[in-house]
Motif scaffolding. Structure first.
Motif, PDB file in Angstrom:
ATOM      1  N   TYR A   1      -3.895   8.651  -3.216  1.00  0.00           N
ATOM      2  CA  TYR A   1      -3.815   8.601  -4.779  1.00  0.00           C
ATOM      3  C   TYR A   1      -2.600   7.692  -4.967  1.00  0.00           C
ATOM      4  N   ALA A   2      -3.080   6.884  -5.843  1.00  0.00           N
ATOM      5  CA  ALA A   2      -1.853   5.998  -6.550  1.00  0.00           C
ATOM      6  C   ALA A   2      -1.915   6.374  -8.029  1.00  0.00           C
ATOM      7  N   GLU A   3      -0.941   7.265  -8.334  1.00  0.00           N
ATOM      8  CA  GLU A   3      -0.564   7.704  -9.720  1.00  0.00           C
ATOM      9  C   GLU A   3      -0.356   6.674 -10.738  1.00  0.00           C
TER      10      GLU A   3
ATOM     11  N   PHE B   1       0.836  -1.269   0.036  1.00  0.00           N
ATOM     12  CA  PHE B   1       0.020   0.079   0.058  1.00  0.00           C
ATOM     13  C   PHE B   1       0.948   1.266   0.033  1.00  0.00           C
ATOM     14  N   ALA B   2       1.892   1.386   0.838  1.00  0.00           N
ATOM     15  CA  ALA B   2       2.894   2.485   0.893  1.00  0.00           C
ATOM     16  C   ALA B   2       3.581   2.655  -0.336  1.00  0.00           C
ATOM     17  N   GLU B   3       3.941   1.713  -0.973  1.00  0.00           N
ATOM     18  CA  GLU B   3       4.904   1.654  -2.159  1.00  0.00           C
ATOM     19  C   GLU B   3       3.778   2.554  -3.491  1.00  0.00           C
ATOM     20  N   PHE B   4       2.557   2.125  -3.196  1.00  0.00           N
ATOM     21  CA  PHE B   4       1.826   3.206  -4.327  1.00  0.00           C
ATOM     22  C   PHE B   4       1.079   4.199  -3.835  1.00  0.00           C
ATOM     23  N   ALA B   5       1.043   4.408  -2.584  1.00  0.00           N
ATOM     24  CA  ALA B   5       0.154   5.619  -1.893  1.00  0.00           C
ATOM     25  C   ALA B   5       1.293   6.552  -1.090  1.00  0.00           C
ATOM     26  N   GLY B   6       2.299   6.056  -1.009  1.00  0.00           N
ATOM     27  CA  GLY B   6       3.213   7.054  -0.421  1.00  0.00           C
ATOM     28  C   GLY B   6       3.252   6.697   1.001  1.00  0.00           C
ATOM     29  N   GLU B   7       2.636   6.087   1.782  1.00  0.00           N
ATOM     30  CA  GLU B   7       2.399   6.055   3.197  1.00  0.00           C
ATOM     31  C   GLU B   7       1.585   4.867   3.644  1.00  0.00           C
ATOM     32  N   CYS B   8       1.695   4.358   4.763  1.00  0.00           N
ATOM     33  CA  CYS B   8       0.759   3.387   5.209  1.00  0.00           C
ATOM     34  C   CYS B   8      -0.623   3.857   5.402  1.00  0.00           C
ATOM     35  N   PRO B   9      -1.670   3.172   5.181  1.00  0.00           N
ATOM     36  CA  PRO B   9      -3.108   3.571   5.529  1.00  0.00           C
ATOM     37  C   PRO B   9      -3.399   3.856   6.588  1.00  0.00           C
ATOM     38  N   GLU B  10      -4.299   4.946   6.909  1.00  0.00           N
ATOM     39  CA  GLU B  10      -4.792   5.401   8.279  1.00  0.00           C
ATOM     40  C   GLU B  10      -6.290   5.580   8.144  1.00  0.00           C
ATOM     41  N   ARG B  11      -7.004   5.113   9.186  1.00  0.00           N
ATOM     42  CA  ARG B  11      -8.495   5.409   9.133  1.00  0.00           C
ATOM     43  C   ARG B  11      -8.865   6.830   8.491  1.00  0.00           C
ATOM     44  N   GLY B  12      -9.997   6.929   7.845  1.00  0.00           N
ATOM     45  CA  GLY B  12     -10.442   8.337   7.560  1.00  0.00           C
ATOM     46  C   GLY B  12      -9.725   8.908   6.494  1.00  0.00           C
ATOM     47  N   LYS B  13      -8.736   8.240   6.136  1.00  0.00           N
ATOM     48  CA  LYS B  13      -7.829   9.233   4.722  1.00  0.00           C
ATOM     49  C   LYS B  13      -8.171   8.532   3.598  1.00  0.00           C
ATOM     50  N   ILE B  14      -7.936   9.278   2.745  1.00  0.00           N
ATOM     51  CA  ILE B  14      -8.024   8.928   1.167  1.00  0.00           C
ATOM     52  C   ILE B  14      -6.656   9.114   0.474  1.00  0.00           C
TER      53      ILE B  14
ATOM     54  N   ASN C   1      -5.248   3.138 -16.122  1.00  0.00           N
ATOM     55  CA  ASN C   1      -6.828   2.966 -16.452  1.00  0.00           C
ATOM     56  C   ASN C   1      -7.428   4.214 -16.685  1.00  0.00           C
ATOM     57  N   VAL C   2      -8.510   4.219 -16.883  1.00  0.00           N
ATOM     58  CA  VAL C   2      -9.438   5.399 -17.511  1.00  0.00           C
ATOM     59  C   VAL C   2      -9.904   6.276 -16.281  1.00  0.00           C
ATOM     60  N   GLY C   3      -9.448   7.601 -16.334  1.00  0.00           N
ATOM     61  CA  GLY C   3     -10.031   8.406 -15.331  1.00  0.00           C
ATOM     62  C   GLY C   3      -9.043   8.507 -14.056  1.00  0.00           C
ATOM     63  N   MET C   4      -8.988   9.624 -13.615  1.00  0.00           N
ATOM     64  CA  MET C   4      -8.098  10.066 -12.527  1.00  0.00           C
ATOM     65  C   MET C   4      -8.525   9.217 -11.089  1.00  0.00           C
ATOM     66  N   SER C   5      -9.852   9.072 -10.936  1.00  0.00           N
ATOM     67  CA  SER C   5     -10.429   8.358  -9.913  1.00  0.00           C
ATOM     68  C   SER C   5      -9.915   7.037  -9.800  1.00  0.00           C
ATOM     69  N   THR C   6      -9.378   6.402 -10.817  1.00  0.00           N
ATOM     70  CA  THR C   6      -9.050   5.085 -10.718  1.00  0.00           C
ATOM     71  C   THR C   6      -7.809   5.056  -9.689  1.00  0.00           C
ATOM     72  N   GLY C   7      -7.275   5.977  -9.406  1.00  0.00           N
ATOM     73  CA  GLY C   7      -5.936   6.194  -8.603  1.00  0.00           C
ATOM     74  C   GLY C   7      -6.355   6.308  -7.044  1.00  0.00           C
ATOM     75  N   GLY C   8      -7.710   6.280  -6.656  1.00  0.00           N
ATOM     76  CA  GLY C   8      -8.118   6.645  -5.584  1.00  0.00           C
ATOM     77  C   GLY C   8      -8.059   5.336  -4.482  1.00  0.00           C
ATOM     78  N   LEU C   9      -7.530   5.500  -3.307  1.00  0.00           N
ATOM     79  CA  LEU C   9      -7.537   4.405  -2.486  1.00  0.00           C
ATOM     80  C   LEU C   9      -7.889   4.619  -1.103  1.00  0.00           C
ATOM     81  N   SER C  10      -8.636   3.670  -0.580  1.00  0.00           N
ATOM     82  CA  SER C  10      -9.302   4.232   0.870  1.00  0.00           C
ATOM     83  C   SER C  10      -8.670   3.489   2.142  1.00  0.00           C
ATOM     84  N   GLY C  11      -8.358   4.306   2.818  1.00  0.00           N
ATOM     85  CA  GLY C  11      -7.591   3.791   3.970  1.00  0.00           C
ATOM     86  C   GLY C  11      -8.646   3.046   4.776  1.00  0.00           C
TER      87      GLY C  11
END
Length: 382
Positions: free
Chosen positions: A340-342, A325-338, A348-358
């Motif tokens: 972006y995996a560039e 997760f950190a390799e793609f998002a830049g940090e480990c996930p935390e609750r309540g945070k969104i 994939n089609v659309g910028m929203s396809t980079g969204g990751l949910s903590g």
């Protein structure tokens, strides 16, 4: 420190020449503050320097830790007439200093002449490719494969007998030596034999593909027998993959029967399951995702664990998921945070396809995967 080493040789008429070898003389070696100074002082007479710790400390500073192989009996010295000081000084510098009256530099080995008062080092011709991986002959390749598979029988017996030190020694010494040799050759064929794998594989992380290095790292185990079996089977998978690639490159034959027969012997002798992989727990997707990028991370994780054997430690899986997760998002996930995996958005089609949910990963995905893994481990008797 190098200036002090050279100055000491210049000022002492008993020292005829000084040479630096090792990683500091190798233009391909990664430079850092932990590198030793591998130095040879050539002298007419070694006797005045023999076990002369006072001279060493007077010239280079306060000694913190010292080893002098020529004075030891536990590990017999070379007895070649030279005296060696292996020294860490209080300032943190380490010098491996050899005092010798015999010019003995392997032909082509990287070396830097620091001082030559009498012209005795004029014939030194270092080669920049000296430490590069060398291609195997067909005989060497066959011998490596045979030794790898043969020695695994002792690992299996050690596990079956509950002889932990024996099993670990056999795997991490004899079997690993062959795994490392094949890893060296694999790095050679993927880099056109123009790199060094490094002493004891220290450059593996640098030159192996990321996924393959993860697999190599998974061959190290703690003392749990389930984890040992997983590490052994992972090592077998990795060796097989690399050996087949090396064989294909040179037109050699890989002895698949030897591989399959020893794998069957291990399964019968020490148990474990050589045919199931962690990736199976990713097979059924969650009923609902968090954001549009979460399925792509799920797929990446499934591929990552495609070659990792079951059973597998739950702690290791959780750590691996967080790291990925950190390799793609830049940090480990935390609750309540969104996040972006560039990379996902680009592919994939659309910028929203980079969204990751903590929240999705911490509240849903990771607990689900750990639950599935624990169920499979239990099923396999681990």
């Amino acid at each position: 420190m190098l200036e002090l080493i050279t100055h000491t040789a210049e000022e002492d008429e008993r020292i005829l020449a000084a040479v630096m070898s090792g990683s500091r003389a190798d233009i391909h070696a990664v430079k850092d503050v932990y590198q030793d100074y591998d130095i040879v002082y050539y002298v007419k007479d070694v006797a005045p320097f023999w076990n002369n710790n006072a001279w060493l400390e007077e010239k280079f500073g306060k000694i913190a830790v010292l080893q002098t192989p020529e004075t030891m009996t536990l590990m017999p010295p070379d007895n070649n007439g030279a005296f060696v000081f292996l020294t860490i000084f209080e300032d943190g510098n380490r010098i491996d200093l050899t005092i010798s009256d015999n010019l003995d530099i392997p032909e082509g080995e990287p070396a830097v002449v620091l001082l030559d008062k009498v012209g005795m080092l004029s014939d030194i011709r270092p080669r920049n490719d000296y430490w590069f991986v060398k291609p195997p002959t067909e005989k060497l390749f066959r011998d490596c494969c045979n030794e790898f598979w043969w020695c695994l029988n002792n690992v299996a017996k050690g596990v079956a007998r509950d002889e932990l030190p024996y099993a670990m020694e056999m795997f991490n010494l004899y079997v690993r030596d062959m795994l490392n040799q094949m890893t060296d050759w694999y790095i050679g064929i993927t880099h056109d034999f123009k790199v060094s794998a490094g002493k004891m594989g220290k450059n593996y992380k640098r030159y192996l593909p990321e996924e393959m290095y993860r697999q190599y790292a998974a061959t190290y185990s703690d003392s749990d027998y389930g984890h040992i079996r997983a590490a052994v089977y992972t090592g077998c998978d990795l060796f097989r993959t690399m050996a087949k690639s090396v064989a294909e490159r040179f037109g050699y034959e890989y002895n698949l029967a030897e591989d399959e027969n020893m794998t069957a012997y291990m399964r019968k002798t020490m148990g474990g399951h050589a045919g199931r992989f962690v990736s199976e727990i990713f097979g059924e997707k969650p009923a609902q995702w968090g954001l549009r990028g979460d399925p792509f991370l799920w797929e990446r994780l499934q591929k990552r664990y495609a070659d990792v054997r079951l059973p597998y430690p739950s702690k290791a899986l959780k750590l691996g998921i967080l790291q990925t997760f950190a390799e793609f998002a830049g940090e480990c996930p935390e609750r309540g945070k969104i996040y972006y995996a560039e990379e996902f958005a680009k592919k994939n089609v659309g910028m929203s396809t980079g969204g990751l949910s903590g929240d999705f990963w911490l509240n849903t995905a990771i607990p689900l995967l750990l639950e599935r893994l624990n169920a499979v481990n239990s099923e396999l008797g681990e």
